[in-house]
Design a protein around this motif. Structure first.
Motif, PDB file in Angstrom:
ATOM      1  N   LEU A  87       0.832  -1.208   0.000  1.00 21.19           N
ATOM      2  CA  LEU A  87       0.000   0.000   0.000  1.00 21.19           C
ATOM      3  C   LEU A  87       0.866   1.258   0.000  1.00 21.19           C
ATOM      4  O   LEU A  87       0.592   2.222  -0.729  1.00 21.19           O
ATOM      5  CB  LEU A  87      -0.919   0.007   1.222  1.00 21.19           C
ATOM      6  N   VAL A  88       1.909   1.247   0.819  1.00 23.50           N
ATOM      7  CA  VAL A  88       2.799   2.409   0.888  1.00 23.50           C
ATOM      8  C   VAL A  88       3.518   2.614  -0.450  1.00 23.50           C
ATOM      9  O   VAL A  88       3.658   3.742  -0.935  1.00 23.50           O
ATOM     10  CB  VAL A  88       3.802   2.247   2.045  1.00 23.50           C
ATOM     11  N   ASP A  89       3.954   1.533  -1.068  1.00 23.62           N
ATOM     12  CA  ASP A  89       4.604   1.637  -2.381  1.00 23.62           C
ATOM     13  C   ASP A  89       3.642   2.208  -3.419  1.00 23.62           C
ATOM     14  O   ASP A  89       4.020   3.056  -4.243  1.00 23.62           O
ATOM     15  CB  ASP A  89       5.104   0.262  -2.836  1.00 23.62           C
ATOM     16  N   ALA A  90       2.388   1.754  -3.388  1.00 19.99           N
ATOM     17  CA  ALA A  90       1.395   2.260  -4.340  1.00 19.99           C
ATOM     18  C   ALA A  90       1.141   3.741  -4.111  1.00 19.99           C
ATOM     19  O   ALA A  90       0.985   4.521  -5.062  1.00 19.99           O
ATOM     20  CB  ALA A  90       0.096   1.469  -4.211  1.00 19.99           C
ATOM     21  N   GLU A  91       1.109   4.140  -2.868  1.00 19.07           N
ATOM     22  CA  GLU A  91       0.895   5.545  -2.538  1.00 19.07           C
ATOM     23  C   GLU A  91       2.045   6.404  -3.065  1.00 19.07           C
ATOM     24  O   GLU A  91       1.824   7.502  -3.585  1.00 19.07           O
ATOM     25  CB  GLU A  91       0.757   5.676  -1.014  1.00 19.07           C
ATOM     26  N   ARG A  92       3.261   5.890  -2.940  1.00 20.74           N
ATOM     27  CA  ARG A  92       4.424   6.630  -3.445  1.00 20.74           C
ATOM     28  C   ARG A  92       4.364   6.810  -4.952  1.00 20.74           C
ATOM     29  O   ARG A  92       4.894   7.784  -5.493  1.00 20.74           O
ATOM     30  CB  ARG A  92       5.707   5.894  -3.058  1.00 20.74           C
ATOM     31  N   ARG A  93       3.735   5.854  -5.636  1.00 17.41           N
ATOM     32  CA  ARG A  93       3.588   5.965  -7.094  1.00 17.41           C
ATOM     33  C   ARG A  93       2.447   6.882  -7.487  1.00 17.41           C
ATOM     34  O   ARG A  93       2.161   7.052  -8.673  1.00 17.41           O
ATOM     35  CB  ARG A  93       3.353   4.571  -7.690  1.00 17.41           C
ATOM     36  N   GLY A  94       1.787   7.467  -6.487  1.00 17.06           N
ATOM     37  CA  GLY A  94       0.703   8.388  -6.779  1.00 17.06           C
ATOM     38  C   GLY A  94      -0.661   7.730  -6.890  1.00 17.06           C
ATOM     39  O   GLY A  94      -1.633   8.388  -7.261  1.00 17.06           O
ATOM     40  N   GLU A  95      -0.747   6.452  -6.563  1.00 19.86           N
ATOM     41  CA  GLU A  95      -2.027   5.758  -6.650  1.00 19.86           C
ATOM     42  C   GLU A  95      -2.862   6.026  -5.403  1.00 19.86           C
ATOM     43  O   GLU A  95      -2.339   6.264  -4.314  1.00 19.86           O
ATOM     44  CB  GLU A  95      -1.789   4.250  -6.796  1.00 19.86           C
ATOM     45  N   GLU A  96      -4.161   5.965  -5.568  1.00 14.00           N
ATOM     46  CA  GLU A  96      -5.062   6.133  -4.435  1.00 14.00           C
ATOM     47  C   GLU A  96      -5.177   4.803  -3.688  1.00 14.00           C
ATOM     48  O   GLU A  96      -5.400   3.758  -4.303  1.00 14.00           O
ATOM     49  CB  GLU A  96      -6.442   6.575  -4.915  1.00 14.00           C
ATOM     50  N   VAL A  97      -5.021   4.833  -2.357  1.00 17.63           N
ATOM     51  CA  VAL A  97      -5.091   3.606  -1.560  1.00 17.63           C
ATOM     52  C   VAL A  97      -6.149   3.760  -0.475  1.00 17.63           C
ATOM     53  O   VAL A  97      -6.466   4.878  -0.052  1.00 17.63           O
ATOM     54  CB  VAL A  97      -3.732   3.260  -0.924  1.00 17.63           C
ATOM     55  N   ALA A  98      -6.698   2.647  -0.052  1.00 15.26           N
ATOM     56  CA  ALA A  98      -7.705   2.627   1.016  1.00 15.26           C
ATOM     57  C   ALA A  98      -7.197   1.767   2.162  1.00 15.26           C
ATOM     58  O   ALA A  98      -6.455   0.799   1.943  1.00 15.26           O
ATOM     59  CB  ALA A  98      -9.029   2.075   0.490  1.00 15.26           C
ATOM     60  N   PRO A  99      -7.565   2.088   3.402  1.00 17.23           N
ATOM     61  CA  PRO A  99      -7.133   1.277   4.543  1.00 17.23           C
ATOM     62  C   PRO A  99      -7.587  -0.179   4.410  1.00 17.23           C
ATOM     63  O   PRO A  99      -8.658  -0.469   3.871  1.00 17.23           O
ATOM     64  CB  PRO A  99      -7.819   1.950   5.744  1.00 17.23           C
TER      65      PRO A  99
END
Length: 326
Positions: A87-99
């Motif tokens: 999730l953290v990696d996806a967030e760094r790529r600018g993707e939207e993440v959900a808990p």
């Protein structure tokens, strides 16, 4: 009367009391009243001066912490850690993440009389065997106080849990650690739930918080208290008391700092025991069905993190298929 819960940052203002477990002598009535208040108003209370040697509690802390150090590498490779990292990696790529709502940031193992216990650290087995014997006696003292408060004969709850002595109640212990979590906004420590069984006795970390109980729609911290044992009532006590004692929703929040230690012991009915509202508690009007505890556990395993009321309805439907003999 001192308080063991303090308001969380979600604006809860109520504070249930902790109690010294003095069930003999002049302070007996006050102790019983405090236990009744904890069971009726919160489903949670803390016991101090409970008779368990503090030296033993210190040894329990040590062997459980040492045990986690041996397991720590395994936790770092576990699914919750891998999921959070993704999730953290996806967030760094600018993707939207959900808990994440279906995983817990928790390292756990269970010990009971029918399973193999860790042999490392060397003192673990001896220490936990001694501790569990003390906790079992304490649970039975608490249940006798509940009997008296509910107007039941002494030993009634224990008798219900054992099928009037025909079966051995289940006594299990869950050893948990909640390691530091880099992103507590993306995962839970332990999801909100009520406990399935009877009386739960928790020796929680006295420095690292995170345990919360739900009351009147708001979450409240169960503030760490050195040397105390936290007691909460499970679903089966709710049924036996016909709803007078309610099992409480609770959860554990992940923490950025600290490594929370939690040792929870469960005094539950035998799987074969039949559970229903006690005659005195029901007052002629039973609000819960009669069922075999093993059937309830089958339902609970699938619905632990869901509303508890449908669990009672579901087990009501399967109860006639099970032997009513406890």
């Amino acid at each position: 009367m001192a308080s063991d819960l303090k308001p969380s940052d979600q604006r809860s203002a109520c504070k249930p009391a902790f109690t010294e477990l003095k069930l003999d002598g002049a302070e007996r009535s006050e102790t019983l009243a405090q236990i009744a208040n904890g069971c009726e108003e919160w489903g949670f209370f803390q016991l101090v001066n409970h008779g368990i040697p503090l030296e033993l509690l210190e040894r329990v802390k040590k062997v459980c912490s040492d045990s986690y150090r041996l397991r720590e590498a395994g936790f770092r490779a576990s699914e919750p850690v891998r999921t959070l990292e993704a999730l953290v990696d996806a967030e760094r790529r600018g993707e939207e993440v959900a808990p994440v709502d279906d995983l817990d940031w928790e390292d756990i193992f269970y010990i009971h009389d029918g399973c193999q216990w860790p042999s490392d650290p060397p003192a673990f087995k001896e220490t936990m065997r001694e501790y569990r014997a003390e906790l079992r006696k304490l649970a039975e003292r608490v249940m006798e106080a509940m009997d008296e408060n509910l107007g039941l004969d002494r030993g009634s709850i224990k008798a219900a849990f054992s099928g009037d002595g025909r079966h051995e109640p289940f006594f299990g212990t869950k050893v948990s650690h909640y390691p530091p979590c880099p992103r507590p906004d993306l995962i839970t420590g332990l999801r909100a739930h009520t406990d399935a069984g009877g009386v739960i006795l928790l020796f929680q970390d006295d420095r690292v918080g995170g345990l919360e109980v739900l009351k009147d729609g708001q979450w409240t911290d169960v503030q760490p208290l050195a040397g105390a044992i936290v007691v909460n009532t499970g679903d089966q006590i709710e049924v036996l008391s016909n709803g007078r004692y309610r099992s409480a929703w609770h959860r554990v929040l992940p923490m950025r700092d600290g490594n929370r230690r939690s040792i929870a012991s469960f005094y539950n009915p035998a799987n074969e025991a039949t559970i229903s509202p006690a005659a005195v508690a029901s007052g002629g009007g039973e609000a819960y069905p009669k069922y075999v505890f093993g059937d309830y556990m089958d339902v609970y395993a699938k619905q632990k993190f869901q509303a508890k009321e449908p669990r009672f309805e579901a087990v009501k439907a399967v109860a006639p298929k099970s032997s009513p003999a406890a």
